[in-house]
Design an enzyme around this catalytic site. Structure first.
Site, short mmCIF file in Angstrom:
data_model
loop_
_atom_site.label_atom_id
_atom_site.label_comp_id
_atom_site.label_asym_id
_atom_site.label_seq_id
_atom_site.Cartn_x
_atom_site.Cartn_y
_atom_site.Cartn_z
N CYS A 1 39.00 -27.76 -53.90
CA CYS A 1 38.69 -26.48 -53.20
C CYS A 1 39.42 -26.35 -51.87
O CYS A 1 39.50 -25.25 -51.32
CB CYS A 1 37.20 -26.36 -52.96
SG CYS A 1 36.28 -26.50 -54.48
N HIS B 1 35.46 -21.35 -47.61
CA HIS B 1 35.45 -21.55 -49.06
C HIS B 1 34.11 -21.03 -49.61
O HIS B 1 33.05 -21.28 -49.04
CB HIS B 1 35.63 -23.04 -49.36
CG HIS B 1 35.39 -23.39 -50.79
ND1 HIS B 1 35.97 -22.69 -51.81
CD2 HIS B 1 34.61 -24.35 -51.37
CE1 HIS B 1 35.58 -23.21 -52.97
NE2 HIS B 1 34.74 -24.21 -52.72
N ASN C 1 32.24 -19.72 -57.31
CA ASN C 1 33.15 -20.65 -56.63
C ASN C 1 34.43 -20.77 -57.46
O ASN C 1 34.40 -21.32 -58.56
CB ASN C 1 32.45 -22.01 -56.49
CG ASN C 1 33.33 -23.08 -55.88
OD1 ASN C 1 34.53 -22.89 -55.72
ND2 ASN C 1 32.73 -24.22 -55.58
N1 ACO Z 1 18.74 -23.09 -62.77
C1 ACO Z 1 17.45 -23.44 -62.60
N2 ACO Z 1 17.08 -24.59 -62.00
C2 ACO Z 1 18.06 -25.41 -61.57
C3 ACO Z 1 19.42 -25.10 -61.74
C4 ACO Z 1 19.74 -23.89 -62.36
N3 ACO Z 1 21.02 -23.48 -62.56
N4 ACO Z 1 20.15 -26.11 -61.21
C5 ACO Z 1 19.28 -27.02 -60.73
N5 ACO Z 1 18.01 -26.59 -60.95
C6 ACO Z 1 16.75 -27.25 -60.60
C7 ACO Z 1 16.91 -28.75 -60.51
O1 ACO Z 1 16.77 -29.36 -61.78
C8 ACO Z 1 15.76 -29.10 -59.59
O2 ACO Z 1 14.55 -29.09 -60.33
P1 ACO Z 1 13.39 -30.18 -60.02
O3 ACO Z 1 12.98 -29.91 -58.60
O4 ACO Z 1 12.37 -29.85 -61.04
O5 ACO Z 1 14.04 -31.52 -60.19
C9 ACO Z 1 15.70 -27.92 -58.63
O6 ACO Z 1 16.40 -26.84 -59.30
C10 ACO Z 1 16.38 -28.20 -57.29
O7 ACO Z 1 17.65 -28.79 -57.56
P2 ACO Z 1 18.66 -29.16 -56.41
O8 ACO Z 1 19.92 -29.73 -56.99
O9 ACO Z 1 17.95 -29.97 -55.35
O10 ACO Z 1 18.93 -27.70 -55.83
P3 ACO Z 1 19.69 -27.26 -54.56
O11 ACO Z 1 18.86 -26.38 -53.77
O12 ACO Z 1 20.36 -28.42 -53.87
O13 ACO Z 1 20.84 -26.36 -55.18
C11 ACO Z 1 23.17 -26.46 -55.71
C12 ACO Z 1 21.76 -26.93 -56.09
C13 ACO Z 1 23.24 -24.96 -55.84
C14 ACO Z 1 24.15 -27.11 -56.68
C15 ACO Z 1 23.47 -26.88 -54.27
O14 ACO Z 1 23.14 -28.23 -54.06
C16 ACO Z 1 24.93 -26.68 -53.91
O15 ACO Z 1 25.40 -25.58 -53.80
N6 ACO Z 1 25.67 -27.78 -53.66
C17 ACO Z 1 27.05 -27.73 -53.31
C18 ACO Z 1 27.85 -27.35 -54.50
C19 ACO Z 1 29.30 -27.19 -54.19
O16 ACO Z 1 29.65 -26.64 -53.20
N7 ACO Z 1 30.08 -27.71 -55.11
C20 ACO Z 1 31.40 -27.44 -55.23
C21 ACO Z 1 32.33 -27.91 -54.17
S1 ACO Z 1 33.76 -27.21 -54.67
C22 ACO Z 1 34.87 -28.20 -55.55
O17 ACO Z 1 35.53 -29.04 -55.01
C23 ACO Z 1 35.04 -27.98 -57.05
#
Ligand code: ACO
Length: 318
Positions: free
Chosen positions: A111, A247, A277
């Site tokens: 990214c 980003h 993204n």
């Molecule tokens: N739909 C419903 N529930 C979900 C989903 C979904 N799509 N995804 C995760 N959950 C659930 C999880 O299972 C968890 O449930 P639990 O509490 O029963 O265990 C709950 O939601 C919370 O999960 P978290 O992973 O803690 O959620 P968080 O608030 O951290 O959000 C997310 C997750 C959106 C992925 C966030 O952490 C994020 O944006 N991280 C950065 C991602 C990013 O920027 N990545 C790319 C970098 S770019 C590159 O280089 C390719």
């Protein structure tokens, strides 16, 4: 010597839309969860290859710059999802846009790739090695998604954004940049077995894997801190920033980074609701839209910041 300037810009978003509601049919998720946890509503899915998206964005940037493709010296495609490992996506773009004289190379910093490419293009022009560069960020990420994995499949989309950089300006251009990487954290965001480690003897496809919360925390720190350091290097203050173009990984990451920098929403570019993204394409797409919306005036100070797989991060004051 005159500063290299961005003289043209363009973007290409494939027409097929994958909405949060569509994803409800593919994985165990809801529109409400995706909207509130990421800010995303829909993303695009490409029926053509990465180099096709890149070439379309590139042609638009060349037209905006009023530049004949034969005038280009170098094509750089920032991507982690090239059509093939060989030839590079950039070589395919060189042929597709008719940049017959240009050298061509891909750059993979996930990214952060577009800002890495901006630094490379700028420094090669300043060194006198080349005069005109077509720099494109392009991705077809949906190919590497497992649509049964709700933790990753809802986040990414396809698209491309491009700029032309030319030895043109009296002043301005890239004022300062920072590029960083931490290979010790490579496993928190990766596409295992997508290269030589392969999937021997199977038809299985490589998939994005990610420790979301760790990436989230490190993204806020790295984007905020590197943005501050490039402003310091450029001798400029946060009050002088006209537009911050981060980003587009997650609205909550962008809001937390903007809070860390003390920037209000009017000075932050956000378009992830429509595209998700798009990795290396996200900043050039956002830049092109900011220009189209009249949010970038001549002489404006832009700060770009990105974070991604590698781990990598990068920031630029432009
Ligand atoms: N739909 C419903 N529930 C979900 C989903 C979904 N799509 N995804 C995760 N959950 C659930 C999880 O299972 C968890 O449930 P639990 O509490 O029963 O265990 C709950 O939601 C919370 O999960 P978290 O992973 O803690 O959620 P968080 O608030 O951290 O959000 C997310 C997750 C959106 C992925 C966030 O952490 C994020 O944006 N991280 C950065 C991602 C990013 O920027 N990545 C790319 C970098 S770019 C590159 O280089 C390719």
């Amino acid at each position: 010597m005159p500063a290299p300037l961005i003289t043209g810009w363009g973007k290409c978003l494939p027409p097929a839309v994958l909405s949060n509601t569509d994803l409800e049919a593919l994985t165990d998720t809801t529109d409400d969860w995706i909207s509130t946890r990421t800010g995303m509503k829909e993303r695009r899915v490409s029926h053509v290859e990465t180099s096709d998206l890149a070439a379309a964005a590139g042609r638009e940037a060349l037209a905006a710059a009023g530049l004949d493709p034969e005038g280009l010296d170098l094509v750089i495609v920032a991507t982690c999802t090239p059509d093939r490992l060989v030839p590079s996506a950039a070589a395919l773009v060189q042929q597709k846009v008719g940049a017959t004289r240009a050298a061509a190379m891909d750059l993979n910093a996930a990214c952060s790739g577009f800002i890495y490419g901006l630094a490379v293009a700028d420094q090669m022009i300043r060194a006198g090695a080349v005069r005109r560069v077509l720099l494109i960020g392009a991705e077809k990420l949906h190919f590497f998604l497992d649509f049964s994995d709700r933790a990753t499949s809802v986040l990414f989309g396809d698209g491309a954004g491009a700029v032309v950089l030319e030895e043109a300006g009296e002043d301005g251009g890239l004022l300062a940049f920072e590029l960083g990487a931490d290979g010790t954290a490579a496993e928190i965001l990766c596409i295992p077995q997508s290269g030589t480690e392969g999937f021997p003897g199977t038809e299985r496809r490589a998939r994005v894997q990610m420790e979301g919360p760790t990436v989230f925390r490190r993204a806020v720190e790295a984007m905020g801190d590197s943005a501050l350091r490039v402003l310091e290097k450029a001798g400029l203050g946060l009050d002088e920033v006209d537009l911050f173009i981060p980003h587009q990984a997650n609205l909550r990451i962008i809001e937390a980074t903007a809070r860390r920098l003390g920037l209000d929403a009017s000075r932050v570019m956000v378009n992830l609701a429509a595209y998700g993204n798009t990795s290396a394409a996200s900043i050039p797409i956002a830049l092109a839209e900011a220009l189209e919306q009249g949010r970038v005036r001549p002489g404006a100070l832009l700060v770009l910041a990105a974070f991604g797989g590698g781990l990598t991060w990068a920031a630029a004051a432009y």
